[in-house]
Design a protein around this motif. Structure first.
Motif, PDB file in Angstrom:
ATOM      1  N   ASN A 634      47.241  39.213  27.916  1.00 57.56           N
ATOM      2  CA  ASN A 634      46.095  39.139  28.817  1.00 57.56           C
ATOM      3  C   ASN A 634      45.782  40.506  29.409  1.00 57.56           C
ATOM      4  N   ARG A 639      43.682  39.695  35.129  1.00 57.62           N
ATOM      5  CA  ARG A 639      44.658  38.782  35.708  1.00 57.62           C
ATOM      6  C   ARG A 639      44.884  39.074  37.185  1.00 57.62           C
ATOM      7  N   GLN A 640      44.961  40.362  37.520  1.00 60.95           N
ATOM      8  CA  GLN A 640      45.179  40.749  38.916  1.00 60.95           C
ATOM      9  C   GLN A 640      43.967  40.396  39.771  1.00 60.95           C
ATOM     10  N   TYR A 868      52.584  37.380  36.463  1.00 57.40           N
ATOM     11  CA  TYR A 868      52.188  37.081  35.094  1.00 57.40           C
ATOM     12  C   TYR A 868      51.857  35.610  34.898  1.00 57.40           C
TER      13      TYR A 868
END
Length: 906
Positions: A634, A639-640, A868
């Motif tokens: 990803n 994602r963050q 994650y």
């Protein structure tokens, strides 16, 4: 003949035409070993078959799979290619030679008529005069049975083939087995292109074996080269090789032929001839528990093994058969995965100083292996000095006395030691320590780390970095190593004062949130701490960005993916261009990757400086970069951002419904936790700031000592005792130019001592060190909740640990001892390790879950796993011992359990 070679006509230089197995058999025959008669169909026959049936272009078309190819892609390609072979015809020039060579073979070596109840009985056993000979048809690939990679089992073998027509059919099928999905995937992982392989075929007369098995001329379990290990079973040997039957195991001393140990198995079934092919049948009752080989027979066979190993000059994996009282050698290949020799695993955990307690916690968590000798000699005093300084600042001067604390090693493992009387004195001064922590005095707490400890550490490293390592005297190099190690331990001592601050802040927020705020449907407390930057996350994003940039340069991503990781790592370390890459592309990329290493390459996998850091060996980072280049994983930026968005939305929802007083407490505790958590990760990531330079200094000393004849390899410097190293420096053996040399010695002076220490260390590494010593049961039980590792007494299929990140996953496990194993990690596997440090973070991008022996809900592994979004169960205590790589496991991060899934019965 053009296509048929007798075994005696080929040897180790003929691998391109005879393949690895054929060349090995030729060597055995030339050396006078008892090899069943047979012949070799060389690679020219394979090439003619492919050419005459016009298969070459279509084979390359189907086999040219991209690096991102899946297992199903390999299966599909294999089916297409093997279908091409099945429709082909053997040219008459080959067929004629094959028939002639086959009919020249006589009946198989036979033990004579066997009773119906005895081994070797069954349809087809005891061939009569004039019967067509039974042969084994085996692959012999040009990339097989080599010293660098055995490729064992990647192609197929066909047994008890009778008649020329059946032989032709078996040869075609054997040729096609060069393109099984497992063989194609194996070669791809080893960097061997489809157009680089050919296949020869070994046709060998089968023997009507009473017994058969395998023999290793070095102990595969311990790596000891002075022991030969024999596996033996009744009947034919193929089922032994495949693991389908139980075997007797006999260990023989190589030099004397003395049987050291034996285990006699309950041998329920055996493999015998069955007309055309083989079958399994029950072992007669009176032989199930009877040893296959007595001591005299084992010694005779071991003698053959020692002779074969001497001939090839390396440890060998040998297949053998016994007919009556006569042994036959069926094949021999190098042992490519032989571990280095290991000493005995320690069992006695007696303590050196009885009036105290020993803990494997805190800094020791980042020392999961036994200490190397040099590091062990240096670290005890260094840690004692830094701890004494910290205790004086936290508790006041004169709180500790000489010998009150230290970092001794027991069976090679580091332990924190506290004298009992000192523990009582320190417990009485805890309030003073808490005040120092809150005020951030000197290098205490977050402010002390930011304003004092980190800048001081950076200054020490920069000061020594300004001096070219090659120009330093031996004494200066020793001083530099000591100064950098001391700076590192002082820094780690400061980090230890940050950890309780971060831990306290998270626990305080979680308890308040769970008790007074959280309602059904609300996220868990850790969700409010996600989406923030920390050094490991910044390193991940930088690597992802490097991969993304690489895809914008024409041809660069393909070149990196097509170059073996080891070649890339070696080129980066040596400043050269990989043979497989265009210098222009490499020049564009190497500089950017070096910048990444300069910034993030100091993170440590293990604090012991015997272990390389990414700056020394960037292979693990390169494997992760290739993972991103294939389009897997990803985007960490996205994602963050998603985690931060969910965090802020949840925060607004919570704040909107809270009473002002409760809202104020919630906000205060939340901001405290959010501020402390990333700083802990930043601090831990920089522990190894001085390690790359320290390792360069030690390797410089090693190069000089190797040139002086003291050690065999520069890396052996890590296995010296400090007294030996300082004496060598004192006597001028480590001068900056033209060091003095030891003459008259047949080999480096300390070669045997270094080898013995390495062997002892490997044996120690197999141990499971207790978390606390002495092993006082009631005390261990009462302090169990404070230890970073769970009980080592767990049995059954469910392993309990600490649920550190929510979620459930069922996937194969990958057990990794350290960075030397990182290349084995495959996307989607569960990462299983003793402990993870910030340097392990790149693997989290590939892992479906994380399981560790050591750790807790607020450790590095849990924090990164939550970022994650993968499940994590930490602190199991036994995961690396109870779980095997490839084993299917179920990880439940909520329940804190790991379930071992029983293998399906076929």
């Amino acid at each position: 003949m053009d296509y048929i070679d007798d075994f005696s006509e080929v040897g180790r230089s003929d691998v391109p035409t005879a393949g690895g197995k054929g060349a090995g058999l030729g060597e055995l025959v030339r050396a006078g070993l008892p090899v069943p008669p047979g012949f070799l169909l060389n690679t020219a026959a394979y090439e003619l078959f492919v050419h005459s049936n016009e298969l070459a272009e279509r084979i390359q078309e189907y086999a040219a799979l991209p690096p991102s190819a899946s297992a199903q892609d390999y299966e599909d390609a294999s089916a297409r290619i093997r279908g091409l072979f099945a429709g082909g015809m053997i040219p008459e020039a080959i067929a004629a030679e094959l028939r002639a060579a086959y009919h020249q073979l006589g009946p198989a070596p036979d033990s004579g008529p066997a009773p119906d109840s005895g081994p070797g009985s069954g349809e087809g056993a005891g061939l009569g005069e004039g019967a067509e000979p039974a042969v084994a048809v085996r692959s012999s690939a040009t990339a097989e049975d080599l010293a660098s990679a055995s490729f064992a089992g990647q192609q197929d073998t066909y047994l008890n083939v009778r008649g020329a027509d059946a032989l032709m059919e078996a040869v075609i099928t054997c040729w096609s087995s060069l393109w099984t999905s497992r063989a194609m995937a194996y070669r791809s992982r080893e960097g061997i292109r489809p157009d680089q392989v050919r296949l020869a075929v070994v046709v060998q007369q089968m023997v009507d074996a009473d017994a058969a098995g395998v023999m290793f001329t070095a102990n595969p379990a311990t790596g000891r080269r002075d022991q030969i290990v024999i596996g033996a079973a009744w009947g034919l040997g193929e089922s032994v090789v495949s693991g389908a039957v139980s075997t007797d195991d006999v260990v023989v001393e190589a030099a004397t032929g003395t049987v050291v140990s034996r285990r006699t198995a309950d041998k329920e079934v055996m493999t015998v001839y069955a007309g055309r092919g083989t079958r399994e049948e029950p072992v007669p009752a009176f032989r199930r528990h009877q040893p296959v080989l007595d001591d005299a027979a084992a010694a005779t066979l071991a003698g053959y093994g020692a002779r074969i190993a001497r001939h090839f000059g390396s440890p060998q994996d040998i297949e053998w058969a016994l007919v009556g009282n006569e042994f036959f050698i069926l094949q021999s290949r190098p042992i490519t995965a032989l571990p280095e020799p290991a000493g005995e695993t320690p069992r006695d955990w007696s303590v050196p100083y009885p009036k105290g307690l020993y803990f494997r916690a805190s800094i020791v968590e980042q020392l999961p292996d036994p200490l190397s000798p040099l590091f062990g000699d240096l670290i005890d005093g260094s840690v004692s000095r830094s701890l004494n300084a910290l205790m004086d600042e936290a508790f006041g001067k004169s709180s500790l006395r000489t010998g009150d604390l230290g970092l001794p090693a027991i069976n090679g493992y580091a332990y924190y030691y506290y004298r009992t009387a000192a523990l009582w004195r320190l417990m009485g001064k805890t309030p003073a320590a808490v005040r120092a922590l809150i005020r951030g005095e000197a290098h205490m707490g977050i402010q002390g780390w930011r304003d004092y400890s980190h800048p001081r550490y950076v200054r020490v490293v920069e000061s020594w970095s300004a001096k070219p390592v090659a120009d330093l005297t031996g004494q200066e190099l020793l001083e530099g190593v000591s100064a950098l190690l001391d700076a590192g331990t002082v820094y780690y001592t400061a980090v230890q004062s940050i950890i309780p601050v971060a831990t306290s802040s998270e626990l305080a927020f979680q308890k308040f949130y769970d008790r007074f705020v959280r309602q059904d449907g609300d996220p868990t407390a850790p969700a409010f701490l996600l989406g923030y930057d920390s050094e490991p996350i910044r390193a991940e994003k930088a690597l992802f960005d490097l991969a993304r940039w690489s895809r914008t340069v024409p041809g660069l991503a393909e070149a990196i993916l097509g170059t073996p990781t080891k070649s890339l790592a070696r080129a980066q370390a040596s400043g050269t261009t990989p043979e497989e890459m265009d210098p222009g592309l490499w020049g564009q990329w190497e500089h950017r990757f070096q910048l990444h290493l300069d910034h993030y390459g100091h993170t440590v996998y293990n604090l012991d400086f015997v272990n390389p850091v990414p700056a020394d060996d960037p292979s693990p980072l390169l494997d992760t970069l290739k993972f991103y280049l294939r389009g897997q994983g990803n985007d960490p930026h996205r994602r963050q951002a998603l985690a931060a968005g969910r965090r802020e939305d949840s925060t607004e929802t919570i704040l909107s419904r809270l009473h002002p007083a409760r809202r104020a407490v919630f906000v205060r505790l939340l901001r405290w936790a959010q501020g402390a958590a990333p700083i802990r990760e930043d601090a831990l990531a920089d522990v190894g700031l001085g390690w790359p330079l320290m390792r360069r200094m030690l390797r410089e000393l090693g190069q000089r000592l190797a040139a002086a004849g003291l050690i065999a390899d520069p890396g052996d410097v890590f296995w010296l005792r400090y007294g030996e190293l300082s004496s060598a420096v004192e006597f001028g053996l480590a001068a900056a130019s033209s060091p003095a040399a030891i003459t008259g010695a047949g080999r480096p002076v300390l070669a045997e001592a270094v080898a013995e220490r390495k062997m002892r260390w490997r044996g120690q590494r197999n141990a499971s060190p207790p978390q606390m010593l002495p092993e006082i049961r009631w005390l261990q039980k009462s302090l169990a909740g404070m230890m970073p590792e769970g009980s080592q007494d767990q049995e059954g299929n469910t392993i309990k640990g600490v649920g550190a990140s929510q979620g459930r996953v069922s996937a194969p496990a990958r057990v990794l001892a350290g960075p030397e194993d990182f290349s084995r990690m495959q996307p989607g596997e569960v990462l299983v390790a003793r402990i993870t440090t910030p340097a392990w973070t790149p693997l989290f991008a590939m892992a479906s879950a994380v399981v560790t022996d050591v750790g807790g809900p607020l450790s590095h592994g849990s924090i990164v796993a939550r970022e994650y979004g993968i499940p994590a169960v930490l602190g199991t205590g036994v995961a690396t011992r109870r779980i095997a790589s490839g084993q299917q496991i179920e990880v439940d991060g909520g329940a804190g359990t790991v379930t071992l899934v029983p293998a399906a019965r076929g």
